[in-house]
Write a protein that holds these residues in place. Structure first.
Motif, PDB file in Angstrom:
ATOM      1  N   VAL A   1       6.555 -12.450   4.433  1.00  0.00           N
ATOM      2  CA  VAL A   1       7.075 -13.785   4.163  1.00  0.00           C
ATOM      3  C   VAL A   1       8.462 -13.669   3.533  1.00  0.00           C
ATOM      4  CG1 VAL A   1       6.712 -15.907   2.841  1.00  0.00           C
ATOM      5  CG2 VAL A   1       4.755 -14.703   3.844  1.00  0.00           C
ATOM      6  N   GLU A   2       9.400 -14.498   3.982  1.00  0.00           N
ATOM      7  CA  GLU A   2      10.764 -14.473   3.439  1.00  0.00           C
ATOM      8  C   GLU A   2      11.074 -15.676   2.562  1.00  0.00           C
ATOM      9  OE1 GLU A   2      13.806 -13.399   6.370  1.00  0.00           O
ATOM     10  OE2 GLU A   2      12.184 -12.705   7.689  1.00  0.00           O
ATOM     11  N   GLY A   3      10.203 -16.665   2.547  1.00  0.00           N
ATOM     12  CA  GLY A   3      10.457 -17.852   1.733  1.00  0.00           C
ATOM     13  C   GLY A   3       9.485 -18.960   2.083  1.00  0.00           C
ATOM     14  N   VAL A   4       9.729 -20.128   1.515  1.00  0.00           N
ATOM     15  CA  VAL A   4       8.894 -21.305   1.742  1.00  0.00           C
ATOM     16  C   VAL A   4       9.780 -22.478   2.125  1.00  0.00           C
ATOM     17  CG1 VAL A   4       7.270 -22.943   0.718  1.00  0.00           C
ATOM     18  CG2 VAL A   4       7.169 -20.519   0.075  1.00  0.00           C
ATOM     19  N   VAL A   5       9.353 -23.230   3.136  1.00  0.00           N
ATOM     20  CA  VAL A   5      10.022 -24.481   3.498  1.00  0.00           C
ATOM     21  C   VAL A   5       9.190 -25.641   2.964  1.00  0.00           C
ATOM     22  CG1 VAL A   5      10.875 -25.969   5.348  1.00  0.00           C
ATOM     23  CG2 VAL A   5      11.029 -23.473   5.574  1.00  0.00           C
ATOM     24  N   ALA A   6       9.844 -26.505   2.179  1.00  0.00           N
ATOM     25  CA  ALA A   6       9.192 -27.688   1.621  1.00  0.00           C
ATOM     26  C   ALA A   6       9.412 -28.866   2.559  1.00  0.00           C
ATOM     27  CB  ALA A   6       9.753 -27.990   0.238  1.00  0.00           C
ATOM     28  N   HIS A   7       8.319 -29.374   3.121  1.00  0.00           N
ATOM     29  CA  HIS A   7       8.343 -30.525   4.029  1.00  0.00           C
ATOM     30  C   HIS A   7       7.706 -31.732   3.343  1.00  0.00           C
ATOM     31  CE1 HIS A   7       8.823 -27.940   7.753  1.00  0.00           C
ATOM     32  NE2 HIS A   7       8.201 -27.068   6.984  1.00  0.00           N
TER      33      HIS A   7
ATOM     34  N   HIS B   1       5.233 -22.781   5.518  1.00  0.00           N
ATOM     35  CA  HIS B   1       5.568 -24.201   5.632  1.00  0.00           C
ATOM     36  C   HIS B   1       4.519 -25.045   4.907  1.00  0.00           C
ATOM     37  CE1 HIS B   1       8.725 -23.413   8.631  1.00  0.00           C
ATOM     38  NE2 HIS B   1       7.910 -22.430   9.021  1.00  0.00           N
ATOM     39  N   VAL B   2       4.979 -25.884   3.972  1.00  0.00           N
ATOM     40  CA  VAL B   2       4.073 -26.680   3.142  1.00  0.00           C
ATOM     41  C   VAL B   2       4.473 -28.141   3.226  1.00  0.00           C
ATOM     42  CG1 VAL B   2       3.082 -27.005   0.852  1.00  0.00           C
ATOM     43  CG2 VAL B   2       3.833 -24.716   1.562  1.00  0.00           C
TER      44      VAL B   2
ATOM     45  N   ILE C   1       3.735 -23.815  -4.372  1.00  0.00           N
ATOM     46  CA  ILE C   1       4.894 -23.101  -3.834  1.00  0.00           C
ATOM     47  C   ILE C   1       5.329 -21.992  -4.782  1.00  0.00           C
ATOM     48  CG2 ILE C   1       7.352 -23.345  -3.287  1.00  0.00           C
ATOM     49  CD1 ILE C   1       6.666 -26.050  -1.999  1.00  0.00           C
ATOM     50  N   ALA C   2       5.320 -22.262  -6.092  1.00  0.00           N
ATOM     51  CA  ALA C   2       5.678 -21.224  -7.070  1.00  0.00           C
ATOM     52  C   ALA C   2       4.725 -20.045  -6.972  1.00  0.00           C
ATOM     53  CB  ALA C   2       5.652 -21.812  -8.480  1.00  0.00           C
ATOM     54  N   GLY C   3       3.441 -20.342  -6.771  1.00  0.00           N
ATOM     55  CA  GLY C   3       2.455 -19.276  -6.636  1.00  0.00           C
ATOM     56  C   GLY C   3       2.714 -18.411  -5.423  1.00  0.00           C
ATOM     57  N   ILE C   4       3.101 -19.032  -4.312  1.00  0.00           N
ATOM     58  CA  ILE C   4       3.413 -18.275  -3.100  1.00  0.00           C
ATOM     59  C   ILE C   4       4.613 -17.362  -3.339  1.00  0.00           C
ATOM     60  CG2 ILE C   4       4.200 -18.448  -0.704  1.00  0.00           C
ATOM     61  CD1 ILE C   4       2.695 -21.153  -0.578  1.00  0.00           C
TER      62      ILE C   4
ATOM     63  N   LEU D   1      13.609 -20.594  -1.371  1.00  0.00           N
ATOM     64  CA  LEU D   1      13.070 -21.962  -1.351  1.00  0.00           C
ATOM     65  C   LEU D   1      13.980 -22.840  -0.519  1.00  0.00           C
ATOM     66  CD1 LEU D   1      11.012 -24.051  -2.251  1.00  0.00           C
ATOM     67  CD2 LEU D   1      12.280 -24.295  -4.401  1.00  0.00           C
ATOM     68  N   TRP D   2      13.448 -23.319   0.587  1.00  0.00           N
ATOM     69  CA  TRP D   2      14.219 -24.088   1.568  1.00  0.00           C
ATOM     70  C   TRP D   2      13.664 -25.496   1.698  1.00  0.00           C
ATOM     71  CZ3 TRP D   2      17.908 -21.982   5.275  1.00  0.00           C
ATOM     72  CH2 TRP D   2      18.192 -20.631   5.071  1.00  0.00           C
ATOM     73  N   SER D   3      14.541 -26.469   1.811  1.00  0.00           N
ATOM     74  CA  SER D   3      14.126 -27.776   2.317  1.00  0.00           C
ATOM     75  C   SER D   3      14.234 -27.736   3.842  1.00  0.00           C
ATOM     76  CB  SER D   3      15.039 -28.878   1.763  1.00  0.00           C
ATOM     77  OG  SER D   3      16.353 -28.756   2.304  1.00  0.00           O
TER      78      SER D   3
END
Length: 568
Positions: free
Chosen positions: A120-126, A183-184, A206-209, A228-230
């Protein structure tokens, strides 16, 4: 998801991932299918095509219900002074995040990230942009339209539901983001308080991920680089999509992206890890447990790793000889186990069970190492346990025994470390009778005290009443029983505990040998922390917890909850 939102203006609705193309004059159908969001499919390898949703690769139009709004913060009236500060409101109210519910959907496509499984390289907040739906409604819609798009998790003010393993990719935000990010989706709610609660859950998850994957918290919003991406940042810097959530929805309640990043950072900084002893499978975990407790051991107790029958009674024997319990396959001495026996400079191995349980090949392999082998066996599990008891109590003045149902493992797991520390053999019963082997050894030993572990469904009252000097320790289920056992013996042990899954036996069996050595106990969890265990940790002055087993058996969410209860 379906996303239609009206606020003083009629919004322009666009499709998520694969908006149907208008075919220019002279453009044929093959050209139409070959270009998706500016990406020429003909230039992609087979491995790269997996990041394009199946429906789009087949040239099908995305279901019109699956819409994203292009509502940006700029489209929202200035409301920043209308509502309270969201982050301060969360802190002042002392909101606790919801537990993660794991509802992984088998129908969702399984594929790795570009750098491999779990990379995993990051999280996208949807955000879902549908004010008329619910978290269950969004998941139901995704089930029906998963060939168009799907995400890893949904969050609202009450629940966090993970729908897809985080170690695998998802079709959430176009070709480039699909191969990199988790993706969340944030589900829309209907009041400021609900919004704040949902943001608290969203940030915590998301912080936990980001913490679990050791990514830190850096916003990609202005540079296109970060963890952390929008969705807006994905559209701006990576492409393959043109949506700009969650800014517009945030703005409705006077919330800004920078505020969210700050909250995620705070929650990330509060994340801590419990010590975890784990390997890639049960055999390696047993080896890691052995390494944790023993630099050298003259004796090793060897049990079969895929069947608990003969292993249940082995922990007190291991404690008598200050030995670890290692696991093997039935007909092959597992390589890691063999290496660990050598590392320990072992002189003797006790094999638990008959040659049908652990075959001659295993025994020969150990003998070829110049190591003595003693096999403790019986016609069945009950006789094996009886013979272990005789070995355990030879030259012993102990007159106490433990009795458990021998045809299920949880009660034996709960008591194994305490029985080992006290030198009490574990004998096996059926629900309503004593097997002949158990009855005979009880007659031979004539114990002064018999302790039954488990409720009446495990060993019934009639059998209990037939035993002399008996007492029972039981809870409502296996997890409650483990807590009651810990309460019963806690005066005799340290307030440091090992925690492992109560759904399977291997990690608890091998861990119990270590717990017995360290004069402590084993507590059991499932995909949540049972309420009785949470209360025990909070109220019984528990000092420290170590986890035995990987994140597949004791999840990161369970770990976070254990940390929370320890801090109370």
């Amino acid at each position: 998801m379906r996303k239609i939102f009206n606020i003083t203006v009629i919004l322009i609705i666009t499709l998520l991932l694969g908006t149907p193309f208008e075919v220019a004059a002279g453009e044929d159908e093959s050209t139409k299918k070959a270009n998706i969001d500016g990406i020429d499919l003909n230039t992609l390898t087979e491995d790269e095509l997996i990041y394009i949703p199946e429906a789009q690769r087949e040239g099908k139009e995305v279901d019109e219900g699956y819409l994203h709004s292009n509502l940006d913060a700029a489209d929202i009236p200035v409301l920043y002074n209308t509502y309270p500060n969201v982050n301060k409101y969360i802190k002042d109210k002392g909101f606790q995040a919801a537990s993660v519910e794991y509802n992984h959907l088998d129908r969702l496509k399984k594929f790795p990230y570009r750098d491999g499984y779990g990379e995993v390289e990051g999280v996208v907040a949807h955000e879902t942009a549908n004010p008329n739906s619910t978290i269950d409604g969004e998941i139901a819609w995704m089930k029906r339209n998963h060939k168009n798009a799907f995400v890893h998790a949904f969050v609202d003010h009450e629940r966090i539901i993970e729908t897809h393993p985080l170690d695998l990719g998802a079709w959430g935000a176009g070709f480039y983001a699909n191969q990199r990010f988790v993706h969340v989706e944030l589900v829309r709610v209907h009041s400021f308080d609900e919004f704040a609660r949902s943001i608290n859950n969203y940030a915590e998850y998301i912080a936990g991920i980001l913490f679990d994957y050791n990514l830190g918290v850096t916003s990609a919003e202005t540079t296109g680089e970060g963890s952390l991406w929008s969705h807006k940042a994905v559209s701006k810097f990576l492409g393959g999509t043109n949506h700009v959530d969650p800014h517009g929805y945030f703005g409705i309640y006077g919330y800004k992206w920078d505020d969210f990043v700050k909250l995620v950072k705070e929650k990330h900084n509060n994340q801590v890890k419990l010590e975890r002893i784990a390997g890639n499978d049960r055999y390696q975990t047993a080896v890691e447990v052995s390494k944790e407790g023993w630099n050298k051991s003259d004796v090793v107790v060897l049990a079969r790793g895929d069947e608990y029958a003969d292993a249940l009674a082995g922990v007190p024997l291991a404690k008598k000889h200050d030995a670890p319990v290692l696991l093997t396959r039935s007909n092959i001495l597992t390589r890691l186990t063999k290496e660990e026996i050598a590392r320990l400079k072992t002189n003797k191995v006790f094999i638990l069970g008959s040659k049908k349980a652990i075959g001659k090949n295993v025994e020969k392999d150990i003998l070829s190492m110049g190591i003595e082998v003693e096999r403790i066996e019986g016609a069945d599990r009950t006789e094996t346990a009886a013979n272990i008891a005789r070995n355990l109590l030879s030259n012993s003045t102990n007159k106490k025994v433990v009795l458990v149902n021998g045809y299920d493992f949880p009660d034996a797991l709960s008591v194994a470390s305490y029985a080992g520390k006290a030198g009490m053999p574990i004998l096996l019963a059926k629900v309503n009778k004593l097997p002949d082997a158990t009855k005979k050894v009880l007659d031979d030993l004539n114990p002064k005290k018999t302790t039954i572990i488990g409720g009446k469904k495990a060993i019934n009252n009639k059998l209990e009443s037939s035993l002399p000097n008996v007492n029972r320790i039981a809870g409502n289920d296996r997890f409650d029983t483990a807590v009651e056992v810990a309460r019963h013996f806690e005066k005799d042990v340290k307030n440091d505990y090992y925690v492992t899954t109560g759904r399977s036996f291997p990690d608890a069996i091998t861990g119990a040998a270590l717990a017995a050595k360290e004069a402590t106990g084993i507590l059991l969890v499932h995909d949540q922390v049972p309420k009785t265990l949470a209360s025990f940790i909070e109220n019984e002055n528990t000092n420290k917890i170590k986890i035995i087993g990987g994140t597949q058996v004791v999840t990161n969410d369970v770990e976070r909850k254990l940390i929370y209860y320890l801090s109370q």
